[in-house]
Design an enzyme around this catalytic site. Structure first.
Site, mmCIF file in Angstrom:
data_model
loop_
_atom_site.group_PDB
_atom_site.id
_atom_site.type_symbol
_atom_site.label_atom_id
_atom_site.label_comp_id
_atom_site.label_asym_id
_atom_site.label_seq_id
_atom_site.Cartn_x
_atom_site.Cartn_y
_atom_site.Cartn_z
ATOM 1 N N SER A 105 1.029 -0.816 0.117
ATOM 2 C CA SER A 105 0.273 0.280 -0.307
ATOM 3 C C SER A 105 0.561 0.987 -0.094
ATOM 4 C CB SER A 105 -1.043 -0.323 1.274
ATOM 5 O OG SER A 105 -0.054 -0.135 2.349
ATOM 6 N N GLU A 106 2.388 0.905 0.740
ATOM 7 C CA GLU A 106 3.214 2.294 0.737
ATOM 8 C C GLU A 106 4.453 1.834 0.935
ATOM 9 O OE1 GLU A 106 -0.901 4.256 1.793
ATOM 10 O OE2 GLU A 106 0.625 2.941 3.415
ATOM 11 N N THR A 107 5.048 3.370 -0.399
ATOM 12 C CA THR A 107 6.714 2.512 -0.313
ATOM 13 C C THR A 107 7.158 3.274 1.030
ATOM 14 O OG1 THR A 107 7.193 1.013 -1.709
ATOM 15 C CG2 THR A 107 8.770 1.641 -1.754
#
Length: 302
Positions: free
Chosen positions: A46-48
């Site tokens: 979902s996020e990096t």
């Protein structure tokens, strides 16, 4: 090609294989936005987060945060996870057990406090921007929200709560549902969400009906336009949710500690701590907190 260190963590959980997975690329210097976006698509979480030297030397680091589809100015689980990871690194360097520093994000400087452990830790951060209403016109109608979420209109809203729009750096449409059963039955349609709330819609469903007396609210978050069908834990949404609490919940003066449970419907149980400080009927400060566990370490060659 350059070998760049990365670490993955499970965030907003005290145990592995729960919470919200996060990738953190530690050697991000020399990468432009297009390369970062491509790496985020490669990890497909979902996020990096990409860690860069701070613009102001008194801060710990500068962060850029990407979903698989776009860059975000601020996000909660990347902030907590990266703060824990940097705290673990600083502890190895001999820094005291409780560590405080600022992280530069596009929303502003985020003050963090970390309690590192062995391969895990807990972090909390103060919201750099308190929640505010966003968008033009009226809040979404219950019938519109219900149709987009695959629910009946009577499932939408409870007590004083009704659909609203708040942002503490990242905008969310906040939709209360009357029961845990309704929360579990939600089956959002990406096209219907876009028609109802816009192409970049991030929709946070919540209910005060919980199974665990230690949980204040239970929630789900959908953002298909950002490449996130459903998110196991969304700190930025909880930050925005504090605006809905101020609008609809009869909170009194003083400090309020709440726990928002998320990800249970996905098999990724998560707990997000929210602290609100209210003075003279006004929200003066808010903090988000949670635990994170290191899962993997390696190199990505780009």
């Amino acid at each position: 090609m350059t070998a760049r260190r990365f670490v993955t963590l499970d965030v907003f959980t005290e145990r592995p294989l729960a919470g919200n997975p996060l990738a953190v690329v530690l050697d991000a210097e020399g990468l432009d936005g297009a390369a970062m976006q491509a790496i985020a698509r490669e990890f497909n979480l979902s996020e990096t987060v990409f860690v860069l030297p701070p613009e102001q030397p008194r801060h710990r680091a500068r962060l850029r945060i990407f979903t698989p589809a776009r860059e975000l100015p601020f996000a909660g689980h990347p902030t907590v996870g990266t703060a824990v990871l940097l705290g673990l690194h600083d502890r190895r360097a001999g820094v005291a057990d409780a560590i405080a520093f600022g992280l530069e994000e596009k929303v502003g400087v985020v003050p963090c406090v970390v309690e590192p452990g062995e391969g895990r830790g807990r972090a909390r951060f103060r919201l750099p921007r308190l929640p505010e209403l966003w968008g033009e016109g009226e809040d979404p109608e219950p019938a519109t929200a219900a149709a987009a979420l695959g629910l009946a209109v009577q499932d939408i809203g409870y007590a004083r709560h009704r659909p609203s729009r708040h942002s503490a750096g990242t905008p969310f449409t906040l939709v209360p549902v009357r029961s845990l059963d309704a929360l579990g039955r939600a089956r959002p349609n990406a096209e219907a969400l876009e028609r109802a709330f816009g192409a970049a819609a991030k929709v946070f469903l919540y209910t005060g009906d919980t199974e665990d007396p230690g949980h204040s609210f239970r929630a789900r978050m959908f953002a298909p336009g950002a490449g996130i069908a459903e998110d196991p834990a969304t700190g930025a949404a909880v930050a925005a949710f504090s605006g809905a609490l101020m609008q609809f919940e009869p909170l009194g003066e003083g400090t309020h500690d709440l726990v928002i449970a998320q990800g249970y419907e996905m098999g990724r149980p998560s707990e997000i701590a929210l602290q609100l400080v209210i003075e003279a009927g006004v929200l003066r400060a808010a903090e988000i907190g949670g635990s994170a566990v290191v899962m993997t370490e390696g190199e990505i060659r780009v």
